[in-house]
Design a protein around this motif. Structure first.
Motif, PDB file in Angstrom:
ATOM      1  N   ASP A  26      45.274  25.799  56.059  1.00  0.00           N
ATOM      2  CA  ASP A  26      44.701  26.259  57.328  1.00  0.00           C
ATOM      3  C   ASP A  26      44.287  27.725  57.236  1.00  0.00           C
ATOM      4  O   ASP A  26      43.231  28.117  57.744  1.00  0.00           O
ATOM      5  N   ILE A  27      45.115  28.522  56.587  1.00  0.00           N
ATOM      6  CA  ILE A  27      44.804  29.948  56.428  1.00  0.00           C
ATOM      7  C   ILE A  27      43.539  30.124  55.592  1.00  0.00           C
ATOM      8  O   ILE A  27      42.647  30.897  55.947  1.00  0.00           O
ATOM      9  N   ILE A  28      43.446  29.405  54.492  1.00  0.00           N
ATOM     10  CA  ILE A  28      42.278  29.514  53.611  1.00  0.00           C
ATOM     11  C   ILE A  28      41.014  29.069  54.349  1.00  0.00           C
ATOM     12  O   ILE A  28      39.978  29.733  54.258  1.00  0.00           O
ATOM     13  N   ALA A  29      41.088  27.976  55.091  1.00  0.00           N
ATOM     14  CA  ALA A  29      39.926  27.516  55.869  1.00  0.00           C
ATOM     15  C   ALA A  29      39.531  28.565  56.904  1.00  0.00           C
ATOM     16  O   ALA A  29      38.332  28.848  57.097  1.00  0.00           O
ATOM     17  N   TYR A  30      40.502  29.172  57.564  1.00  0.00           N
ATOM     18  CA  TYR A  30      40.236  30.218  58.544  1.00  0.00           C
ATOM     19  C   TYR A  30      39.552  31.413  57.874  1.00  0.00           C
ATOM     20  O   TYR A  30      38.555  31.952  58.388  1.00  0.00           O
ATOM     21  N   VAL A  86      52.332  33.300  55.951  1.00  0.00           N
ATOM     22  CA  VAL A  86      51.984  33.502  57.355  1.00  0.00           C
ATOM     23  C   VAL A  86      50.946  34.609  57.403  1.00  0.00           C
ATOM     24  O   VAL A  86      51.122  35.663  56.786  1.00  0.00           O
ATOM     25  N   LEU A  87      49.880  34.367  58.153  1.00  0.00           N
ATOM     26  CA  LEU A  87      48.796  35.335  58.273  1.00  0.00           C
ATOM     27  C   LEU A  87      48.737  35.873  59.702  1.00  0.00           C
ATOM     28  O   LEU A  87      48.838  35.111  60.658  1.00  0.00           O
ATOM     29  N   VAL A  88      48.557  37.184  59.809  1.00  0.00           N
ATOM     30  CA  VAL A  88      48.348  37.848  61.094  1.00  0.00           C
ATOM     31  C   VAL A  88      47.031  38.601  60.989  1.00  0.00           C
ATOM     32  O   VAL A  88      46.830  39.382  60.062  1.00  0.00           O
ATOM     33  N   MET A 115      44.193  45.528  60.600  1.00  0.00           N
ATOM     34  CA  MET A 115      44.233  45.023  59.233  1.00  0.00           C
ATOM     35  C   MET A 115      45.026  43.721  59.200  1.00  0.00           C
ATOM     36  O   MET A 115      46.031  43.570  59.880  1.00  0.00           O
ATOM     37  N   ILE A 116      44.571  42.815  58.366  1.00  0.00           N
ATOM     38  CA  ILE A 116      45.263  41.540  58.165  1.00  0.00           C
ATOM     39  C   ILE A 116      46.606  41.798  57.493  1.00  0.00           C
ATOM     40  O   ILE A 116      46.739  42.666  56.632  1.00  0.00           O
ATOM     41  N   GLU A 117      47.589  41.011  57.907  1.00  0.00           N
ATOM     42  CA  GLU A 117      48.908  41.070  57.284  1.00  0.00           C
ATOM     43  C   GLU A 117      49.230  39.688  56.725  1.00  0.00           C
ATOM     44  O   GLU A 117      48.943  38.674  57.358  1.00  0.00           O
ATOM     45  N   LEU A 118      49.827  39.678  55.550  1.00  0.00           N
ATOM     46  CA  LEU A 118      50.233  38.431  54.914  1.00  0.00           C
ATOM     47  C   LEU A 118      51.720  38.518  54.587  1.00  0.00           C
ATOM     48  O   LEU A 118      52.152  39.419  53.877  1.00  0.00           O
ATOM     49  N   TYR A 119      52.473  37.588  55.145  1.00  0.00           N
ATOM     50  CA  TYR A 119      53.889  37.466  54.810  1.00  0.00           C
ATOM     51  C   TYR A 119      53.975  36.450  53.687  1.00  0.00           C
ATOM     52  O   TYR A 119      53.474  35.334  53.803  1.00  0.00           O
ATOM     53  N   ARG A 120      54.605  36.871  52.592  1.00  0.00           N
ATOM     54  CA  ARG A 120      54.623  36.009  51.412  1.00  0.00           C
ATOM     55  C   ARG A 120      55.920  36.153  50.639  1.00  0.00           C
ATOM     56  O   ARG A 120      56.655  37.131  50.787  1.00  0.00           O
ATOM     57  N   LEU A 121      56.147  35.173  49.805  1.00  0.00           N
ATOM     58  CA  LEU A 121      57.299  35.156  48.913  1.00  0.00           C
ATOM     59  C   LEU A 121      56.765  35.252  47.495  1.00  0.00           C
ATOM     60  O   LEU A 121      55.871  34.483  47.112  1.00  0.00           O
ATOM     61  N   ARG A 122      57.263  36.184  46.744  1.00  0.00           N
ATOM     62  CA  ARG A 122      56.829  36.311  45.348  1.00  0.00           C
ATOM     63  C   ARG A 122      57.111  35.012  44.610  1.00  0.00           C
ATOM     64  O   ARG A 122      58.164  34.420  44.743  1.00  0.00           O
ATOM     65  N   GLY A 123      56.119  34.565  43.849  1.00  0.00           N
ATOM     66  CA  GLY A 123      56.267  33.340  43.075  1.00  0.00           C
ATOM     67  C   GLY A 123      55.878  32.082  43.825  1.00  0.00           C
ATOM     68  O   GLY A 123      55.844  31.008  43.236  1.00  0.00           O
ATOM     69  N   VAL A 162      46.526  31.863  48.963  1.00  0.00           N
ATOM     70  CA  VAL A 162      45.990  32.653  50.072  1.00  0.00           C
ATOM     71  C   VAL A 162      45.577  34.037  49.563  1.00  0.00           C
ATOM     72  O   VAL A 162      44.500  34.538  49.907  1.00  0.00           O
ATOM     73  N   GLU A 163      46.404  34.647  48.732  1.00  0.00           N
ATOM     74  CA  GLU A 163      46.061  35.961  48.173  1.00  0.00           C
ATOM     75  C   GLU A 163      44.779  35.896  47.347  1.00  0.00           C
ATOM     76  O   GLU A 163      43.940  36.797  47.434  1.00  0.00           O
ATOM     77  N   ARG A 164      44.617  34.844  46.578  1.00  0.00           N
ATOM     78  CA  ARG A 164      43.390  34.677  45.784  1.00  0.00           C
ATOM     79  C   ARG A 164      42.164  34.618  46.689  1.00  0.00           C
ATOM     80  O   ARG A 164      41.129  35.204  46.386  1.00  0.00           O
ATOM     81  N   LYS A 165      42.278  33.874  47.794  1.00  0.00           N
ATOM     82  CA  LYS A 165      41.149  33.760  48.714  1.00  0.00           C
ATOM     83  C   LYS A 165      40.846  35.114  49.364  1.00  0.00           C
ATOM     84  O   LYS A 165      39.682  35.503  49.475  1.00  0.00           O
ATOM     85  N   LEU A 166      41.872  35.843  49.771  1.00  0.00           N
ATOM     86  CA  LEU A 166      41.667  37.179  50.342  1.00  0.00           C
ATOM     87  C   LEU A 166      40.971  38.085  49.333  1.00  0.00           C
ATOM     88  O   LEU A 166      40.027  38.803  49.677  1.00  0.00           O
ATOM     89  N   ASP A 167      41.415  38.046  48.089  1.00  0.00           N
ATOM     90  CA  ASP A 167      40.807  38.863  47.037  1.00  0.00           C
ATOM     91  C   ASP A 167      39.374  38.430  46.757  1.00  0.00           C
ATOM     92  O   ASP A 167      38.482  39.263  46.602  1.00  0.00           O
TER      93      ASP A 167
END
Length: 79
Positions: free
Chosen positions: A69-73, A53-55, A1-9, A16-21
Motif C-alpha cells: 500500500d505504501i509503495i502504491a501510494y 509505517v509511513l507518515v 518531510m516524509i517519515e518512515l518507521y522501519r526495522l533494520r533487516g 519501501v526504502e528502495r521506492k523512496l530512493d
C-alpha cells in the motif's frame, strides 16, 4: 518531510526504502526495536506495532501500513 518507521533487516521496509530512493523522495528514517512491545512510537502513529509505517504530513497521511500500500501510494503521489 516524509517519515518512515522501519526495522533494520526487514525486507518489506527495504522495499519501501528502495521506492523512496528510486523516486528521489527525501525522508527521515526511524529505526524501531526488534521487540514489538517496545514500539510505542510506531503504535502512536499507526495504532499497531508492525513496520513499515509511513507518515506524510504534506498529504495528511499519518500512519500508513503495509509495504504494498505504501509503495502504491508513493508511485501515485510522487511517481
Amino acid at each position: 518531510m516524509i517519515e518512515l518507521y522501519r526495522l533494520r533487516g526487514c525486507p518489506y521496509c527495504r522495499n519501501v526504502e528502495r521506492k523512496l530512493d528510486e523516486l528521489e523522495v527525501e525522508y527521515e528514517c526511524h529505526n524501531v526495536s526488534l521487540f514489538r512491545f517496545r514500539r510505542s512510537d510506531v503504535k502512536a502513529v499507526s495504532g499497531q506495532s508492525g513496520v513499515p509505517v509511513l507518515v506524510d504530513p504534506e498529504h495528511d497521511v499519518s500512519g500508513m501500513v503495509e509495504s504494498e500500500d505504501i509503495i502504491a501510494y508513493l508511485e501515485r503521489t510522487y511517481g
